[in-house]
Design an enzyme around this catalytic site. Structure first.
Site, PDB file in Angstrom:
ATOM      1  N   HIS A  36       0.794  -1.238   0.000  1.00  0.00           N
ATOM      2  CA  HIS A  36       0.000   0.000   0.000  1.00  0.00           C
ATOM      3  C   HIS A  36       0.825   1.285   0.000  1.00  0.00           C
ATOM      4  O   HIS A  36       0.284   2.366  -0.193  1.00  0.00           O
ATOM      5  CB  HIS A  36      -0.952   0.031   1.196  1.00  0.00           C
ATOM      6  CG  HIS A  36      -0.277   0.468   2.464  1.00  0.00           C
ATOM      7  ND1 HIS A  36       0.478  -0.373   3.212  1.00  0.00           N
ATOM      8  CD2 HIS A  36      -0.222   1.678   3.064  1.00  0.00           C
ATOM      9  CE1 HIS A  36       0.968   0.287   4.244  1.00  0.00           C
ATOM     10  NE2 HIS A  36       0.569   1.537   4.189  1.00  0.00           N
TER      11      HIS A  36
HETATM   12  C1  UD1 Z   1      -2.189   6.026   5.142  1.00  0.00           C
HETATM   13  C2  UD1 Z   1      -0.906   6.527   5.828  1.00  0.00           C
HETATM   14  C3  UD1 Z   1       0.099   5.377   5.931  1.00  0.00           C
HETATM   15  C4  UD1 Z   1      -0.543   4.157   6.595  1.00  0.00           C
HETATM   16  C5  UD1 Z   1      -1.802   3.782   5.802  1.00  0.00           C
HETATM   17  C6  UD1 Z   1      -2.493   2.568   6.368  1.00  0.00           C
HETATM   18  C7  UD1 Z   1      -0.353   8.897   5.418  1.00  0.00           C
HETATM   19  C8  UD1 Z   1       0.536   9.833   4.714  1.00  0.00           C
HETATM   20  N1  UD1 Z   1      -0.262   7.598   5.061  1.00  0.00           N
HETATM   21  O1  UD1 Z   1      -1.838   5.671   3.801  1.00  0.00           O
HETATM   22  O2  UD1 Z   1       1.194   5.797   6.711  1.00  0.00           O
HETATM   23  O3  UD1 Z   1       0.380   3.088   6.592  1.00  0.00           O
HETATM   24  O4  UD1 Z   1      -2.695   4.904   5.818  1.00  0.00           O
HETATM   25  O5  UD1 Z   1      -3.527   2.166   5.533  1.00  0.00           O
HETATM   26  O6  UD1 Z   1      -1.106   9.306   6.278  1.00  0.00           O
HETATM   27  N2  UD1 Z   1      -8.832   5.263   0.191  1.00  0.00           N
HETATM   28  C9  UD1 Z   1     -10.106   4.780   0.021  1.00  0.00           C
HETATM   29  N3  UD1 Z   1     -10.818   4.504   1.145  1.00  0.00           N
HETATM   30  C10 UD1 Z   1     -10.337   4.714   2.404  1.00  0.00           C
HETATM   31  C11 UD1 Z   1      -9.037   5.210   2.539  1.00  0.00           C
HETATM   32  C12 UD1 Z   1      -8.300   5.469   1.428  1.00  0.00           C
HETATM   33  O7  UD1 Z   1     -10.576   4.566  -1.070  1.00  0.00           O
HETATM   34  O8  UD1 Z   1     -11.055   4.425   3.370  1.00  0.00           O
HETATM   35  C13 UD1 Z   1      -8.020   5.536  -1.014  1.00  0.00           C
HETATM   36  C14 UD1 Z   1      -8.253   6.905  -1.565  1.00  0.00           C
HETATM   37  O9  UD1 Z   1      -8.263   6.800  -2.932  1.00  0.00           O
HETATM   38  C15 UD1 Z   1      -7.045   7.684  -1.106  1.00  0.00           C
HETATM   39  C16 UD1 Z   1      -5.981   6.629  -1.064  1.00  0.00           C
HETATM   40  O10 UD1 Z   1      -6.654   5.417  -0.721  1.00  0.00           O
HETATM   41  O11 UD1 Z   1      -6.772   8.720  -1.973  1.00  0.00           O
HETATM   42  C17 UD1 Z   1      -4.904   6.891  -0.080  1.00  0.00           C
HETATM   43  O12 UD1 Z   1      -5.418   7.053   1.237  1.00  0.00           O
HETATM   44  P1  UD1 Z   1      -4.583   7.874   2.344  1.00  0.00           P
HETATM   45  O13 UD1 Z   1      -5.256   7.787   3.642  1.00  0.00           O
HETATM   46  O14 UD1 Z   1      -4.248   9.209   1.839  1.00  0.00           O
HETATM   47  O15 UD1 Z   1      -3.230   7.099   2.431  1.00  0.00           O
HETATM   48  P2  UD1 Z   1      -2.948   5.563   2.679  1.00  0.00           P
HETATM   49  O16 UD1 Z   1      -2.320   5.049   1.445  1.00  0.00           O
HETATM   50  O17 UD1 Z   1      -4.123   4.802   3.184  1.00  0.00           O
END
Ligand code: UD1
Length: 392
Positions: free
Chosen positions: A225
């Site tokens: 991820h």
């Molecule tokens: C975040 C944390 C990372 C952690 C991870 C655990 C930061 C910078 N990164 O990364 O350190 O290891 O969480 O999962 O804070 N999305 C969905 N549904 C959700 C959540 C996310 O569809 O419920 C998708 C969205 O398209 C979003 C992307 O995932 O743009 C990234 O989500 P984001 O929370 O920004 O970062 P993570 O990759 O989850």
């Protein structure tokens, strides 16, 4: 009574917070719940919003329902963090909190640190002192900033304590509210507390192995991820090519609970032919994100773990499973030193070679992450630090 604001937002934080919440609830129950020692209010930023990335953990791990919900959702780092800072500041100004509990290294952690520091509410950082020394990682930026602003730094390992000392963070020069100094505390790892606490419950409640017809020791668990892997087509392709190789050439079943970020990026970036191969590879089992109890079962019963997640690396170790780390560095250097983990980066050949080596290797798993009572130590340290504040 001490009033503490716990700030969470992303999946791993919700899990870490469960260990501390459980201890606060225990402490209050010891007082008959008539006069609670600590009132914990939970603020959920909404960084993770899908039910299987958030709600499922509250239900499963017995964490109190969030008192405040910011619902910030996805956006660029600055937009997401800014919305959180604004929302957290409002909450901190609306009521008097004796301290803020922050976890790990996500944007929710950083937002909590900035908002709390500016209104002079003491910050307690759980999982302090971890460093990859890679300043291109958003998580490294978040950790460094949060540690610098925190009053109590709860380090899970000796390495983390040393990292904080090397940055001069034990210095008594910095003063916080009421002239207090910063403290570094070797607490052990709350994730180890959780793995020990929930392992038995997982055996009773989880049906994940049955659902996917998985047999103990006959599959490997994979997770991907990190932005550095999901947002780079060459790296994402190399990882999936390695998975396909292991699944077809080594006849190895691979179980991959898919993070929404990875799903989105696979569709956006991977060549169609590779997507087609992935879809038509029966030994590569892509499943929805797993609940914590299901994840524990997968880690406990897998033969090996392949991951770019910090949390999953360690849980593999807790359950005595060798781990191929899909990154070029790790904050959990103890795993490398113990010979239980190896850095394979997003390198197809390195992944395949390390898999072959680890398949037949016996590995030792010494106790490195505390005594499974980290959360109790953390709660006691917060009470000691705040002392008479509870009378205010
Ligand atoms: C975040 C944390 C990372 C952690 C991870 C655990 C930061 C910078 N990164 O990364 O350190 O290891 O969480 O999962 O804070 N999305 C969905 N549904 C959700 C959540 C996310 O569809 O419920 C998708 C969205 O398209 C979003 C992307 O995932 O743009 C990234 O989500 P984001 O929370 O920004 O970062 P993570 O990759 O989850």
């Amino acid at each position: 009574m001490l009033k503490i604001l716990t700030i969470i937002g992303a999946r791993p934080q919700i899990i870490k917070a469960a260990a501390i919440s459980r201890n606060i609830q225990l402490l209050n129950a010891e007082q008959g719940n008539v006069c609670p020692v600590i009132e914990e209010r939970i603020l959920h930023t909404g960084q993770h919003y899908d039910a299987n990335m958030s709600q499922v953990f509250f239900t499963e791990l017995g964490i109190p329902k969030p008192y405040y919900q910011l619902q910030v959702g996805s956006a660029t780092h600055a937009q997401q963090t800014a919305k959180m800072i604004e929302g957290i500041e409002k909450v901190l100004l609306s009521d008097q909190f004796h301290g803020v509990l922050l976890y790990g290294d996500t944007n929710s952690t950083l937002a909590g640190a900035i908002a709390a520091a500016k209104v002079c509410v003491p910050i307690f950082h759980v999982e302090a002192g971890l460093r990859s020394y890679n300043m291109t990682m958003p998580e490294e930026i978040n950790r460094v900033a949060c540690d610098a602003l925190s009053s109590l730094l709860f380090a899970p390992t000796k390495t983390a304590v040393n990292n904080l000392h090397n940055e001069g963070l034990q210095s008594t020069k910095a003063t916080f509210l009421q002239g207090r100094h910063r403290k570094i505390i070797l607490s052990g790892d709350v994730m180890y507390d959780n793995s020990v606490y929930f392992a038995q419950l997982a055996e009773q409640k989880s049906t994940i192995l049955k659902q996917h017809a998985l047999q103990t020791g006959r599959f490997v668990l994979a997770t991907v991820h990190r932005a550095s892997n999901t947002d780079n087509v060459a790296r994402l392709s190399a990882i999936f090519r390695a998975f396909i190789h292991l699944a077809t050439q080594e006849n190895q079943t691979i179980v991959l609970p898919l993070h929404p970020r990875t799903k989105k990026q696979m569709q956006a970036l991977l060549p169609q032919a590779l997507c087609h191969e992935i879809e038509n590879c029966p030994n590569l089992r892509i499943i929805p994100p797993a609940s914590f109890l299901d994840m524990i079962m997968l880690e406990k019963h897998a033969a090996m773990v392949l991951t770019d997640s910090g949390g999953v690396q360690k849980e593999a170790f807790f359950f005595a499973k060798p781990c191929l780390i899909l990154r070029s560095e790790t904050e959990w250097v103890e795993l490398l030193e113990a010979g239980a983990g190896v850095l394979v980066d997003a390198n197809q050949e390195a992944i395949i070679q390390a898999y072959q080596q680890f398949k037949n290797k016996s590995v030792a798993f010494p106790l490195l992450f505390g005594d499974a009572h980290a959360a109790a130590k953390i709660v006691q340290s917060i009470r000691d630090y705040l002392g008479d504040d509870c009378n205010k």
